[in-house]
Scaffold this motif. Structure first.
Motif, PDB file in Angstrom:
ATOM      1  N   VAL A  43       0.834  -1.203   0.000  1.00 40.17           N
ATOM      2  CA  VAL A  43       0.000   0.000   0.000  1.00 40.17           C
ATOM      3  C   VAL A  43       0.867   1.251   0.000  1.00 40.17           C
ATOM      4  O   VAL A  43       0.552   2.231  -0.680  1.00 40.17           O
ATOM      5  N   LEU A  44       1.980   1.226   0.713  1.00 41.10           N
ATOM      6  CA  LEU A  44       2.888   2.372   0.724  1.00 41.10           C
ATOM      7  C   LEU A  44       3.478   2.623  -0.658  1.00 41.10           C
ATOM      8  O   LEU A  44       3.568   3.757  -1.110  1.00 41.10           O
ATOM      9  N   ALA A  45       3.857   1.551  -1.352  1.00 37.39           N
ATOM     10  CA  ALA A  45       4.511   1.693  -2.649  1.00 37.39           C
ATOM     11  C   ALA A  45       3.536   2.034  -3.772  1.00 37.39           C
ATOM     12  O   ALA A  45       3.882   2.793  -4.682  1.00 37.39           O
ATOM     13  N   THR A  46       2.330   1.481  -3.720  1.00 38.86           N
ATOM     14  CA  THR A  46       1.421   1.642  -4.857  1.00 38.86           C
ATOM     15  C   THR A  46       0.256   2.579  -4.592  1.00 38.86           C
ATOM     16  O   THR A  46      -0.476   2.914  -5.517  1.00 38.86           O
ATOM     17  N   GLY A  47       0.051   2.947  -3.344  1.00 40.22           N
ATOM     18  CA  GLY A  47      -0.999   3.900  -3.012  1.00 40.22           C
ATOM     19  C   GLY A  47      -2.389   3.309  -3.133  1.00 40.22           C
ATOM     20  O   GLY A  47      -2.654   2.212  -2.639  1.00 40.22           O
ATOM     21  N   PRO A  48      -3.289   4.024  -3.804  1.00 43.55           N
ATOM     22  CA  PRO A  48      -4.679   3.564  -3.898  1.00 43.55           C
ATOM     23  C   PRO A  48      -4.832   2.201  -4.583  1.00 43.55           C
ATOM     24  O   PRO A  48      -5.735   1.445  -4.239  1.00 43.55           O
ATOM     25  N   LEU A  49      -3.979   1.890  -5.536  1.00 46.60           N
ATOM     26  CA  LEU A  49      -4.072   0.586  -6.204  1.00 46.60           C
ATOM     27  C   LEU A  49      -3.789  -0.552  -5.225  1.00 46.60           C
ATOM     28  O   LEU A  49      -4.456  -1.591  -5.263  1.00 46.60           O
ATOM     29  N   GLY A  50      -2.820  -0.373  -4.364  1.00 45.68           N
ATOM     30  CA  GLY A  50      -2.529  -1.384  -3.353  1.00 45.68           C
ATOM     31  C   GLY A  50      -3.650  -1.520  -2.347  1.00 45.68           C
ATOM     32  O   GLY A  50      -3.962  -2.623  -1.904  1.00 45.68           O
ATOM     33  N   ILE A  52      -6.856  -0.955  -2.965  1.00 48.69           N
ATOM     34  CA  ILE A  52      -7.930  -1.665  -3.654  1.00 48.69           C
ATOM     35  C   ILE A  52      -7.615  -3.155  -3.734  1.00 48.69           C
ATOM     36  O   ILE A  52      -8.491  -3.993  -3.502  1.00 48.69           O
ATOM     37  N   ALA A  53      -6.364  -3.498  -4.042  1.00 47.25           N
ATOM     38  CA  ALA A  53      -5.969  -4.904  -4.105  1.00 47.25           C
ATOM     39  C   ALA A  53      -6.139  -5.567  -2.735  1.00 47.25           C
ATOM     40  O   ALA A  53      -6.630  -6.691  -2.644  1.00 47.25           O
ATOM     41  N   TYR A  54      -5.762  -4.866  -1.663  1.00 48.60           N
ATOM     42  CA  TYR A  54      -5.923  -5.430  -0.324  1.00 48.60           C
ATOM     43  C   TYR A  54      -7.387  -5.658   0.004  1.00 48.60           C
ATOM     44  O   TYR A  54      -7.750  -6.692   0.570  1.00 48.60           O
ATOM     45  N   LEU A  55      -8.237  -4.696  -0.332  1.00 46.34           N
ATOM     46  CA  LEU A  55      -9.653  -4.832  -0.045  1.00 46.34           C
ATOM     47  C   LEU A  55     -10.272  -6.012  -0.801  1.00 46.34           C
ATOM     48  O   LEU A  55     -11.133  -6.714  -0.274  1.00 46.34           O
ATOM     49  N   ILE A  56      -9.815  -6.237  -2.023  1.00 50.47           N
ATOM     50  CA  ILE A  56     -10.316  -7.370  -2.806  1.00 50.47           C
ATOM     51  C   ILE A  56      -9.857  -8.685  -2.184  1.00 50.47           C
ATOM     52  O   ILE A  56     -10.638  -9.622  -2.028  1.00 50.47           O
ATOM     53  N   VAL A  57      -8.590  -8.774  -1.833  1.00 54.81           N
ATOM     54  CA  VAL A  57      -8.031 -10.003  -1.271  1.00 54.81           C
ATOM     55  C   VAL A  57      -8.630 -10.297   0.097  1.00 54.81           C
ATOM     56  O   VAL A  57      -8.937 -11.438   0.414  1.00 54.81           O
ATOM     57  N   ARG A  58      -8.806  -9.284   0.897  1.00 51.36           N
ATOM     58  CA  ARG A  58      -9.325  -9.526   2.245  1.00 51.36           C
ATOM     59  C   ARG A  58     -10.777  -9.963   2.213  1.00 51.36           C
ATOM     60  O   ARG A  58     -11.210 -10.724   3.062  1.00 51.36           O
ATOM     61  N   ASN A  59     -11.554  -9.507   1.247  1.00 51.07           N
ATOM     62  CA  ASN A  59     -12.949  -9.924   1.134  1.00 51.07           C
ATOM     63  C   ASN A  59     -13.082 -11.304   0.525  1.00 51.07           C
ATOM     64  O   ASN A  59     -14.143 -11.902   0.626  1.00 51.07           O
ATOM     65  N   ALA A  60     -12.029 -11.805  -0.096  1.00 53.42           N
ATOM     66  CA  ALA A  60     -12.077 -13.137  -0.703  1.00 53.42           C
ATOM     67  C   ALA A  60     -12.020 -14.217   0.380  1.00 53.42           C
ATOM     68  O   ALA A  60     -12.407 -15.351   0.127  1.00 53.42           O
ATOM     69  N   ASP A  61     -11.566 -13.885   1.571  1.00 56.93           N
ATOM     70  CA  ASP A  61     -11.455 -14.871   2.644  1.00 56.93           C
ATOM     71  C   ASP A  61     -12.775 -15.196   3.261  1.00 56.93           C
ATOM     72  O   ASP A  61     -13.709 -14.586   3.337  1.00 56.93           O
TER      73      ASP A  61
END
Length: 61
Positions: A43-50, A52-61
């Motif tokens: 998230v630090l390196a990619t900002g909003p894209l990271g 969004i990716a985290y939110l997608i991955v965390r909801n997949a669980d």
């Protein structure tokens, strides 16, 4: 105009650090992921894209 930028720029920095801290805590403690630090770095390196990716991955669980 300059006065509003004087307040907006620190506000954006504060918001980004709060989001970074939230991702770390959420991934580490609430989700049980052992890679909370890695998600924080993404998230630090990619900002909003990271984020969004985290939110997608965390909801997949």
């Amino acid at each position: 105009m300059e006065l509003s930028l004087f307040f907006l720029i620190p506000l954006f920095y504060l918001a980004s650090y709060l989001i970074l801290f939230w991702v770390f805590i959420d991934a580490k403690n609430k989700r049980g992921m052992n890679i909370g630090c890695l998600w924080a770095l993404i998230v630090l390196a990619t900002g909003p894209l990271g984020l969004i990716a985290y939110l997608i991955v965390r909801n997949a669980d």
